[in-house]
Design a protein around this motif. Sequence first.
Motif, PDB file in Angstrom:
ATOM      1  N   ASN A  46       0.835  -1.209   0.000  1.00 24.63           N
ATOM      2  CA  ASN A  46       0.000   0.000   0.000  1.00 24.63           C
ATOM      3  C   ASN A  46       0.865   1.253   0.000  1.00 24.63           C
ATOM      4  N   ASN A  57      -7.444   1.166  -3.526  1.00 25.08           N
ATOM      5  CA  ASN A  57      -8.840   0.801  -3.744  1.00 25.08           C
ATOM      6  C   ASN A  57      -9.343   0.043  -2.507  1.00 25.08           C
ATOM      7  N   ASP A  58     -10.608  -0.330  -2.536  1.00 28.02           N
ATOM      8  CA  ASP A  58     -11.197  -1.017  -1.388  1.00 28.02           C
ATOM      9  C   ASP A  58     -10.451  -2.306  -1.060  1.00 28.02           C
ATOM     10  N   HIS A  59     -10.040  -3.039  -2.086  1.00 29.01           N
ATOM     11  CA  HIS A  59      -9.306  -4.289  -1.897  1.00 29.01           C
ATOM     12  C   HIS A  59      -7.983  -4.038  -1.155  1.00 29.01           C
ATOM     13  N   ARG A  61      -7.348  -1.501   0.895  1.00 26.39           N
ATOM     14  CA  ARG A  61      -7.582  -0.969   2.240  1.00 26.39           C
ATOM     15  C   ARG A  61      -8.107  -2.006   3.223  1.00 26.39           C
ATOM     16  N   GLU A  62      -8.845  -2.993   2.754  1.00 29.21           N
ATOM     17  CA  GLU A  62      -9.529  -3.914   3.666  1.00 29.21           C
ATOM     18  C   GLU A  62      -8.599  -4.607   4.663  1.00 29.21           C
ATOM     19  N   LYS A  90     -14.637   5.919   3.988  1.00 26.12           N
ATOM     20  CA  LYS A  90     -15.965   5.404   3.639  1.00 26.12           C
ATOM     21  C   LYS A  90     -16.630   4.752   4.846  1.00 26.12           C
ATOM     22  N   GLN A  92     -18.171   1.979   4.856  1.00 22.65           N
ATOM     23  CA  GLN A  92     -17.829   0.551   4.906  1.00 22.65           C
ATOM     24  C   GLN A  92     -16.477   0.331   5.574  1.00 22.65           C
ATOM     25  N   TYR A  93     -15.557   1.276   5.455  1.00 28.08           N
ATOM     26  CA  TYR A  93     -14.273   1.175   6.147  1.00 28.08           C
ATOM     27  C   TYR A  93     -14.480   1.352   7.648  1.00 28.08           C
ATOM     28  N   THR A 139     -13.612   9.858  -2.489  1.00 27.54           N
ATOM     29  CA  THR A 139     -13.924   8.666  -1.700  1.00 27.54           C
ATOM     30  C   THR A 139     -14.645   9.008  -0.397  1.00 27.54           C
TER      31      THR A 139
END
Length: 181
Positions: A46, A57-59, A61-62, A90, A92-93, A139
Amino acid sequence: MNASTKNTHLVVMGVSGTGKTTVAQALAREFNLEFAEGDDLHPQANVDKMSAGIPLNDHDREPWLHTIAQWMTSEAQQGQNTVVSCSALKKQYRDILRSAAGRVVFVHLAGEKEIIAERMKHRQGHFMPVSLLDSQYETLEALTDDELGFVVDIAGTKNQVIADAVTGARTYLTAESGVAS
């Protein structure tokens, strides 16, 4: 009370350049909280990606968000309240972060993009380039009614921003949660 209800975690959030680390460290000192720099918990891939000017992207960050939630849970299991700096852009985060044992409160540092870009230009030793600020604003999702937290305007002086964050955090950090007010 068990760790899942006793402990409070402050997540100092916002786009890059808002002063998350500075505010989180000040909150840690003020309330005697365990502190983690969210950027230090990013996997190297990252950091490399952001250093190259490529937005995460979301992938990407998860796993990082799960690492932060695991750190907060580990600290709660030891009876510690925490503060962590994390963009948490976000909902979702933030949902992932709220999976940590304890109560998670978001301190959203917010301000005009121009002010933040100017501050970022003068920042040294950070991997996040100003060129990614637009992608962060794209974002960013505001806190929703079902999320504990508050917004701090970063337009003032550093001391003013810290004072506003301390005042806001104090309302969530009560004797009941194990933190002196």
